[in-house]
Motif scaffolding. Sequence first.
Motif, short mmCIF file in Angstrom:
data_model
loop_
_atom_site.label_atom_id
_atom_site.label_comp_id
_atom_site.label_asym_id
_atom_site.label_seq_id
_atom_site.Cartn_x
_atom_site.Cartn_y
_atom_site.Cartn_z
N ASP A 1 2.38 -1.61 8.71
CA ASP A 1 2.93 -2.95 8.53
C ASP A 1 2.47 -3.88 9.65
O ASP A 1 1.70 -3.49 10.54
CB ASP A 1 4.45 -2.92 8.40
N GLU A 2 2.95 -5.13 9.62
CA GLU A 2 2.53 -6.13 10.60
C GLU A 2 2.93 -5.78 12.04
O GLU A 2 2.36 -6.31 12.99
CB GLU A 2 3.06 -7.52 10.22
N ASN A 3 3.90 -4.86 12.21
CA ASN A 3 4.33 -4.43 13.54
C ASN A 3 3.57 -3.19 14.02
O ASN A 3 3.88 -2.64 15.06
CB ASN A 3 5.84 -4.13 13.55
N GLY A 4 2.61 -2.73 13.22
CA GLY A 4 1.83 -1.55 13.59
C GLY A 4 2.52 -0.24 13.27
O GLY A 4 2.07 0.81 13.68
N GLU A 5 3.64 -0.31 12.54
CA GLU A 5 4.37 0.90 12.18
C GLU A 5 3.88 1.44 10.84
O GLU A 5 3.60 0.68 9.92
CB GLU A 5 5.87 0.62 12.08
N THR A 6 3.77 2.77 10.75
CA THR A 6 3.37 3.39 9.50
C THR A 6 4.57 3.43 8.56
O THR A 6 5.65 3.89 8.94
CB THR A 6 2.84 4.82 9.73
N LYS A 7 4.39 2.94 7.37
CA LYS A 7 5.43 2.92 6.34
C LYS A 7 4.93 3.70 5.13
O LYS A 7 3.73 3.87 4.93
CB LYS A 7 5.75 1.48 5.91
N PHE A 8 5.85 4.16 4.32
CA PHE A 8 5.52 4.90 3.10
C PHE A 8 6.10 4.18 1.90
O PHE A 8 7.22 3.67 1.95
CB PHE A 8 6.06 6.33 3.18
N SER A 9 5.34 4.15 0.83
CA SER A 9 5.76 3.51 -0.40
C SER A 9 5.59 4.49 -1.55
O SER A 9 4.50 5.03 -1.74
CB SER A 9 4.92 2.26 -0.65
N GLU A 10 6.68 4.75 -2.29
CA GLU A 10 6.60 5.68 -3.40
C GLU A 10 5.67 5.15 -4.48
O GLU A 10 5.71 3.98 -4.84
CB GLU A 10 7.99 5.93 -4.01
N ILE A 11 4.82 6.03 -4.99
CA ILE A 11 3.91 5.68 -6.08
C ILE A 11 4.62 5.87 -7.42
O ILE A 11 4.50 5.05 -8.32
CB ILE A 11 2.64 6.55 -6.02
#
Length: 70
Positions: free
Chosen positions: A12-22
Amino acid sequence: MFVAMPASNYVDENGETKFSEIAHPISKEVRDLLNSKVMEAYHQALDEQQSEDESENMSEDESESFTQTL
């Protein structure tokens, strides 16, 4: 133990890794059904693997005797 839905990750814009369900079940009932089916298949595969491991560990005589009792 839990069942995770297929997901992709992104930063994300803060450099944090995020996960999104497919894939995402649309109701609690569908999620519960999916969870139970996946866990059932997992336990079945685990039982089969343990049976194969036990069978491989038997001596030839034990294996023949076991097969005859079936």
